[in-house]
Every structure is written in C-alpha cells, then in structure tokens.
Design an enzyme around this catalytic site. Structure first.
Site, PDB file in Angstrom:
ATOM      1  N   GLU A  34       0.869  -1.189   0.000  1.00  0.00           N
ATOM      2  CA  GLU A  34       0.000   0.000   0.000  1.00  0.00           C
ATOM      3  C   GLU A  34       0.900   1.232   0.000  1.00  0.00           C
ATOM      4  O   GLU A  34       1.729   1.395   0.892  1.00  0.00           O
ATOM      5  CB  GLU A  34      -0.926  -0.005   1.223  1.00  0.00           C
ATOM      6  CG  GLU A  34      -1.690   1.283   1.456  1.00  0.00           C
ATOM      7  CD  GLU A  34      -2.493   1.778   0.255  1.00  0.00           C
ATOM      8  OE1 GLU A  34      -3.321   1.010  -0.269  1.00  0.00           O
ATOM      9  OE2 GLU A  34      -2.265   2.934  -0.168  1.00  0.00           O
ATOM     10  N   ARG A 108     -16.763   4.135   4.618  1.00  0.00           N
ATOM     11  CA  ARG A 108     -15.694   3.369   3.963  1.00  0.00           C
ATOM     12  C   ARG A 108     -14.516   3.155   4.923  1.00  0.00           C
ATOM     13  O   ARG A 108     -13.915   2.080   4.951  1.00  0.00           O
ATOM     14  CB  ARG A 108     -15.208   4.102   2.708  1.00  0.00           C
ATOM     15  CG  ARG A 108     -14.105   3.352   1.951  1.00  0.00           C
ATOM     16  CD  ARG A 108     -13.603   4.158   0.766  1.00  0.00           C
ATOM     17  NE  ARG A 108     -12.532   3.458   0.058  1.00  0.00           N
ATOM     18  CZ  ARG A 108     -11.260   3.490   0.405  1.00  0.00           C
ATOM     19  NH1 ARG A 108     -10.881   4.188   1.463  1.00  0.00           N
ATOM     20  NH2 ARG A 108     -10.353   2.822  -0.294  1.00  0.00           N
ATOM     21  N   TYR A 218     -27.618   9.078   3.704  1.00  0.00           N
ATOM     22  CA  TYR A 218     -27.938   7.972   4.611  1.00  0.00           C
ATOM     23  C   TYR A 218     -27.052   8.033   5.860  1.00  0.00           C
ATOM     24  O   TYR A 218     -26.003   8.677   5.848  1.00  0.00           O
ATOM     25  CB  TYR A 218     -27.815   6.612   3.908  1.00  0.00           C
ATOM     26  CG  TYR A 218     -26.527   6.345   3.153  1.00  0.00           C
ATOM     27  CD1 TYR A 218     -25.391   5.888   3.794  1.00  0.00           C
ATOM     28  CD2 TYR A 218     -26.460   6.535   1.777  1.00  0.00           C
ATOM     29  CE1 TYR A 218     -24.225   5.619   3.094  1.00  0.00           C
ATOM     30  CE2 TYR A 218     -25.301   6.274   1.064  1.00  0.00           C
ATOM     31  CZ  TYR A 218     -24.189   5.814   1.724  1.00  0.00           C
ATOM     32  OH  TYR A 218     -23.029   5.556   1.030  1.00  0.00           O
ATOM     33  N   ASP A 295     -11.673  -1.459  -8.853  1.00  0.00           N
ATOM     34  CA  ASP A 295     -11.667  -0.288  -9.742  1.00  0.00           C
ATOM     35  C   ASP A 295     -10.534  -0.351 -10.764  1.00  0.00           C
ATOM     36  O   ASP A 295     -10.659   0.227 -11.846  1.00  0.00           O
ATOM     37  CB  ASP A 295     -11.523   0.997  -8.911  1.00  0.00           C
ATOM     38  CG  ASP A 295     -12.863   1.483  -8.362  1.00  0.00           C
ATOM     39  OD1 ASP A 295     -13.856   0.741  -8.467  1.00  0.00           O
ATOM     40  OD2 ASP A 295     -12.909   2.606  -7.822  1.00  0.00           O
TER      41      ASP A 295
HETATM   42  C1  FAD Z   1     -19.384   9.133  -4.850  1.00  0.00           C
HETATM   43  C2  FAD Z   1     -19.118   7.677  -4.765  1.00  0.00           C
HETATM   44  C3  FAD Z   1     -19.997   6.851  -4.079  1.00  0.00           C
HETATM   45  C4  FAD Z   1     -19.780   5.475  -4.045  1.00  0.00           C
HETATM   46  N1  FAD Z   1     -20.683   4.700  -3.409  1.00  0.00           N
HETATM   47  C5  FAD Z   1     -20.536   3.370  -3.422  1.00  0.00           C
HETATM   48  C6  FAD Z   1     -21.484   2.528  -2.772  1.00  0.00           C
HETATM   49  O1  FAD Z   1     -22.463   3.015  -2.199  1.00  0.00           O
HETATM   50  N2  FAD Z   1     -21.299   1.183  -2.795  1.00  0.00           N
HETATM   51  C7  FAD Z   1     -20.221   0.619  -3.427  1.00  0.00           C
HETATM   52  O2  FAD Z   1     -20.109  -0.616  -3.427  1.00  0.00           O
HETATM   53  N3  FAD Z   1     -19.278   1.386  -4.044  1.00  0.00           N
HETATM   54  C8  FAD Z   1     -19.414   2.736  -4.061  1.00  0.00           C
HETATM   55  N4  FAD Z   1     -18.484   3.517  -4.655  1.00  0.00           N
HETATM   56  C9  FAD Z   1     -17.337   2.892  -5.343  1.00  0.00           C
HETATM   57  C10 FAD Z   1     -16.239   2.438  -4.403  1.00  0.00           C
HETATM   58  O3  FAD Z   1     -15.825   3.490  -3.557  1.00  0.00           O
HETATM   59  C11 FAD Z   1     -15.045   1.922  -5.200  1.00  0.00           C
HETATM   60  O4  FAD Z   1     -15.486   1.126  -6.266  1.00  0.00           O
HETATM   61  C12 FAD Z   1     -14.133   1.090  -4.322  1.00  0.00           C
HETATM   62  O5  FAD Z   1     -13.688   1.841  -3.230  1.00  0.00           O
HETATM   63  C13 FAD Z   1     -12.952   0.574  -5.131  1.00  0.00           C
HETATM   64  O6  FAD Z   1     -12.127  -0.196  -4.306  1.00  0.00           O
HETATM   65  P1  FAD Z   1     -10.702  -0.682  -4.811  1.00  0.00           P
HETATM   66  O7  FAD Z   1     -10.139  -1.458  -3.678  1.00  0.00           O
HETATM   67  O8  FAD Z   1     -10.832  -1.330  -6.136  1.00  0.00           O
HETATM   68  O9  FAD Z   1      -9.862   0.643  -5.074  1.00  0.00           O
HETATM   69  P2  FAD Z   1      -9.437   1.833  -4.051  1.00  0.00           P
HETATM   70  O10 FAD Z   1     -10.402   1.953  -2.930  1.00  0.00           O
HETATM   71  O11 FAD Z   1      -9.196   3.028  -4.910  1.00  0.00           O
HETATM   72  O12 FAD Z   1      -8.071   1.314  -3.446  1.00  0.00           O
HETATM   73  C14 FAD Z   1      -6.865   1.306  -4.156  1.00  0.00           C
HETATM   74  C15 FAD Z   1      -5.702   1.317  -3.156  1.00  0.00           C
HETATM   75  O13 FAD Z   1      -4.493   1.141  -3.892  1.00  0.00           O
HETATM   76  C16 FAD Z   1      -3.513   2.018  -3.391  1.00  0.00           C
HETATM   77  N5  FAD Z   1      -2.526   2.231  -4.446  1.00  0.00           N
HETATM   78  C17 FAD Z   1      -2.659   2.934  -5.594  1.00  0.00           C
HETATM   79  N6  FAD Z   1      -1.537   2.872  -6.337  1.00  0.00           N
HETATM   80  C18 FAD Z   1      -0.668   2.075  -5.654  1.00  0.00           C
HETATM   81  C19 FAD Z   1       0.662   1.610  -5.905  1.00  0.00           C
HETATM   82  N7  FAD Z   1       1.339   1.945  -7.024  1.00  0.00           N
HETATM   83  N8  FAD Z   1       1.250   0.809  -4.986  1.00  0.00           N
HETATM   84  C20 FAD Z   1       0.594   0.448  -3.830  1.00  0.00           C
HETATM   85  N9  FAD Z   1      -0.649   0.876  -3.538  1.00  0.00           N
HETATM   86  C21 FAD Z   1      -1.283   1.671  -4.442  1.00  0.00           C
HETATM   87  C22 FAD Z   1      -4.315   3.274  -3.023  1.00  0.00           C
HETATM   88  O14 FAD Z   1      -3.598   4.084  -2.105  1.00  0.00           O
HETATM   89  C23 FAD Z   1      -5.567   2.646  -2.415  1.00  0.00           C
HETATM   90  O15 FAD Z   1      -5.417   2.394  -1.039  1.00  0.00           O
HETATM   91  C24 FAD Z   1     -18.654   4.910  -4.681  1.00  0.00           C
HETATM   92  C25 FAD Z   1     -17.740   5.738  -5.335  1.00  0.00           C
HETATM   93  C26 FAD Z   1     -17.980   7.110  -5.377  1.00  0.00           C
HETATM   94  C27 FAD Z   1     -17.012   7.983  -6.073  1.00  0.00           C
END
Ligand code: FAD
Length: 399
Positions: A34, A108, A218, A295
């Site tokens: 991370e 979150r 909410y 994502d």
């Molecule tokens: C307004 C809004 C509302 C939302 N509401 C919902 C909801 O109600 N329900 C739902 O299910 N989803 C919701 N989402 C979507 C959700 O927040 C994301 O889809 C989710 O957090 C993605 O998780 P992730 O683990 O894929 O990526 P992220 O949460 O982006 O995590 C990626 C991690 O990788 C780390 N990282 C990046 N680059 C590197 C690197 N080179 N080396 C090491 N670490 C790195 C970052 O620091 C981060 O900690 C919402 C999004 C938005 C914008």
C-alpha cells in the site's frame, strides 16, 4: 513459506484487503503493498448490498461490521425540486431475511479498518504500508515485483501479482497501458455531518432526483453521522478522492431544489469533490500471472452503489479460482495464468451488466421536464416492492 506460494496484492483498498483475506483463507501467503503510509479516511459512505455482505460474512466480519454499519429500513426516492417522496423500496429485516444477508450502509473508513484489523492479525498476510508497487516482470516461476519504500527498492518473486490499486492503477498501466479511464462529465461532492444529539436517526437511504443532478443521503458510523453525496455536471476533472470543494458551489448547484433538499446540503461543514471517471465495460483483466481487481479492472459510475461490491465479489472469485488451482497436483506455477483467465471470464459479464445499470440509473435520475414527470408516474405505478425486485439479480449473487 516458499516464495512460490506467495501472492502479491498491490493496493489496500476494499478490494485489495478483501482479496488478501480470501486468498489467505485458501492457504496462500499474501503480501499487500500500500503506497499510503496510513490507511486514512478516504471517500465517505458506502452502501453494501447482500451480494457483498455475504462475502464479508463468510470471511468472519459480521459481528465487527454490525457494530458500525446500519441496516436501512428502505430506500426512499424523492423529487429534489419539490421535496416530495415518490416511492419507497422496502429493505430492513424482511429484505435481509429474503437475501440471507443484510443491506448495510457504512463509512468506507470503518469497513477498511475492519478488514485491515483482520489482515494484520492473519499469520499468512503481511501488510506493507508506505510501500509502492513499481514494476512487474514475468518469468517461468511467476512474477518478480519491484516495490519502493522511501529510497529502498526491493525486487520480490511471487506466484502472481494482483493489481487492486484503484482506478489510476499502476499495475494496469504496465500490463495494459492503452486502457485508460474516461471522465464522465460528472462530479461527486461528498460530505458527512454529525447527527445532533437527541435527533432521531432516519434509518433509510434517501435518493433525491432532479434535472442533471441527484443527491444521496444515509446514516453511517453506527448512526452518529450522516453521509451525503451530491452528483452534478461539470468539467473539473482532477484525479483523487480528496480535493476540497467550496460549500457555496454545491449550494449554488442545488439552489433550485426544495427547501428540504437544501436543508440537507446545508448540514455539512466541508465538502470534498471527486471527478467521476469510469473504465470501459468488459476490458481484459489478466495477463500471464498478473490480474486486475476492483476499480483497477472496472472502475464504474457509482449510481448502482456497486463499485466496492464488485471489488468484494472479484476477491471471492479470484481466491476460488486460484484455490482450485492450488488443489491441482499438476504444478501451481504453470496453472496460474489459466486460473486468472478463469477468474476474469467468470466476472466480466456480470460486472459489465452492473456498469450498464449504473449508467442507466444515472441517466434516469437526471431526467428533466416531461421525461422526469413520466419517470415519477411510472415509479409510483410499479411500486417499491417491484422496483426492489428488479435489483435481485444484483443482490442475490452467491459464490
Ligand atoms: C461518490 C461515490 C460513491 C460510491 N458509493 C458506493 C457505494 O455506495 N457502494 C459501493 O459498493 N461502491 C461505491 N463507490 C465505489 C467504491 O468506492 C469503489 O469502487 C471502491 O472503493 C474501489 O475499491 P478498490 O479497492 O478497487 O480501489 P481503491 O479503494 O481506490 O483502493 C486502491 C488502493 O491502492 C492504493 N494504491 C494505488 N496505487 C498504488 C501503488 N502503485 N502501490 C501500492 N498501492 C497503491 C491506493 O492508495 C488505495 O489504497 C462509490 C464511489 C464514489 C465515487
């Protein structure tokens, strides 16, 4: 444990941490990289529907999450301009019983903290904070992952690399440099506000719809705070979770809405802005012994409230596919690319359908004029129960 049983996960967001726990449950050693020094509060509220909740419960998180999550009684859909309710989709105990898992709303940061606690306590998982993924190279035994902590650069062998590093994924940048997220022309304004002592918690998700904009509200943090997300059009397209936004700008964007909606917006003291980017549906997610998750693979518009949910499902399917491979005596190293292709094949269709749903929802929420009137009439006629039933294909997913 031998390096050949090690899987490196880049990113300790919701997807990466869930993947680490799911992979460790299959007996893999997992190293999570991370880049952030601390797992800070990023984002705000999340709706976690039963498809995601089921996976988290399976990983042993039910009690811990119940302490900070809320089970809303309903989703109430409202007209932003008039402030009047349109339809109420019932959730609560009946929906939990039907789905066999709750519909949670949660901060979150609370979810990430709960996952991180488990990760840190797990003997097979090492979480390296302040450690950035830099480069992956493939070889006959798997991958070699270059990572940086301060000025130190470490090269580490592993069976596989999982890119769970978010929509601006560095892992994706290496294996599929042409795949880039696109700006949607929409901006999410996010805020939380404390609930005043003595004020009763409204245990529901409120969705306010209006021309070119919508607002979702909410309770989170065990009911101590409310979460607000306002979606508006705009051309500001900076990357990242945490750019501050001027309260006057969001108030101006909703100035033509009802007093009730403006009252909700007025409760927040500070706002953060997030430009909404999305990946194209159904891209390629794996290349040899490297795969993408969450994502990084399929960043989507948040209007189906499923981005984190899909990342959590991805984690469960990934661990299942790699776990099946581990049981295969024909040799794990050679079987990894096929297991990762199976994972991607199993996920792509469902995720693309959810991505489409999110886009459709956004378009419907933002109707104006006659289309908005027809939408409201249709929603009332269909009714909350049947509108909810249209989501069952999302919520009923099981591994
Ligand atoms: C307004 C809004 C509302 C939302 N509401 C919902 C909801 O109600 N329900 C739902 O299910 N989803 C919701 N989402 C979507 C959700 O927040 C994301 O889809 C989710 O957090 C993605 O998780 P992730 O683990 O894929 O990526 P992220 O949460 O982006 O995590 C990626 C991690 O990788 C780390 N990282 C990046 N680059 C590197 C690197 N080179 N080396 C090491 N670490 C790195 C970052 O620091 C981060 O900690 C919402 C999004 C938005 C914008």
């Amino acid at each position: 444990m031998a390096a050949s049983r090690t899987i490196i996960v880049a990113g300790a967001g919701i997807g990466g941490l869930t993947a680490a726990l799911a992979l460790a449950a299959k007996g893999f050693r997992v190293v999570v990289l991370e880049k952030a020094e601390r797992l800070e509060e990023a984002g705000a509220g999340l709706q976690l529907s039963p498809n995601a909740g089921r996976v988290l419960i399976e990983l042993g998180l039910e009690r811990r999450l119940s302490e900070c999550a809320i089970v809303p009684e309903a989703v109430t859909v409202m007209s932003g301009p008039t402030g009047r309710p349109i339809v109420r989709l019932p959730l609560g105990a009946a929906a939990t019983q039907r789905a066999g898992a709750p519909y949670w709303v949660i901060h979150r940061a609370d979810l990430q903290a709960a996952l991180a606690e488990r990760v840190k306590a797990h003997p097979l998982i090492e979480l390296r904070l302040g450690c950035r993924f830099e480069e992956v190279t493939s070889h006959a035994e798997g991958v070699s992952v270059a990572q940086r902590r301060g000025t130190a650069r470490l090269q580490e062998p592993a069976l596989a690399l999982i890119g769970a590093d978010g929509i601006w994924s560095a892992v994706r940048g290496q294996i599929f440099p042409a795949a880039q997220p696109r700006f949607s022309g929409l901006i999410a304004w996010r805020a939380t506000a404390p609930l005043k002592p003595g004020v009763e918690i409204v245990r529901e998700v409120q969705l306010w719809m209006g021309p070119g904009a919508h607002l979702v509200v909410y309770p989170i943090s065990g009911g101590r705070r409310i979460n607000m997300v306002g979606i508006v059009r705009g051309d500001w397209s900076r990357q990242g979770w945490s750019a501050p936004g001027a309260p006057a700008d969001i108030k101006a964007a909703f100035a033509h809405w009802s007093a009730e909606a403006q009252g909700v917006i007025g409760r927040a003291e500070s706002w953060k802005r997030w430009a909404l980017f999305a990946m194209q549906d159904g891209g390629i997610w794996s290349n040899g012994a490297t795969a993408l998750l969450g994502d990084a693979a399929h960043g989507m518009l948040p209007f189906a409230a499923q981005g984190a949910g899909m990342a959590i499902e991805d984690a469960a399917v990934l661990a299942k596919c790699l776990g099946e491979m581990a049981a295969d005596s024909s040799g794990t190293t050679a079987a990894v690319p096929a297991a990762l292709r199976r994972y991607a094949a199993e996920r792509r269709g469902r995720v693309a359908r959810v991505q489409r749903l999110a886009r459709q929802n956004g378009a419907i929420y933002h109707f104006s004029g006659g289309a908005a009137l027809a939408r409201d009439v249709a929603m009332r006629l269909i009714g909350g129960q049947r509108l909810l039933a249209r989501q069952h294909w999302v919520y009923d997913w099981q591994l």
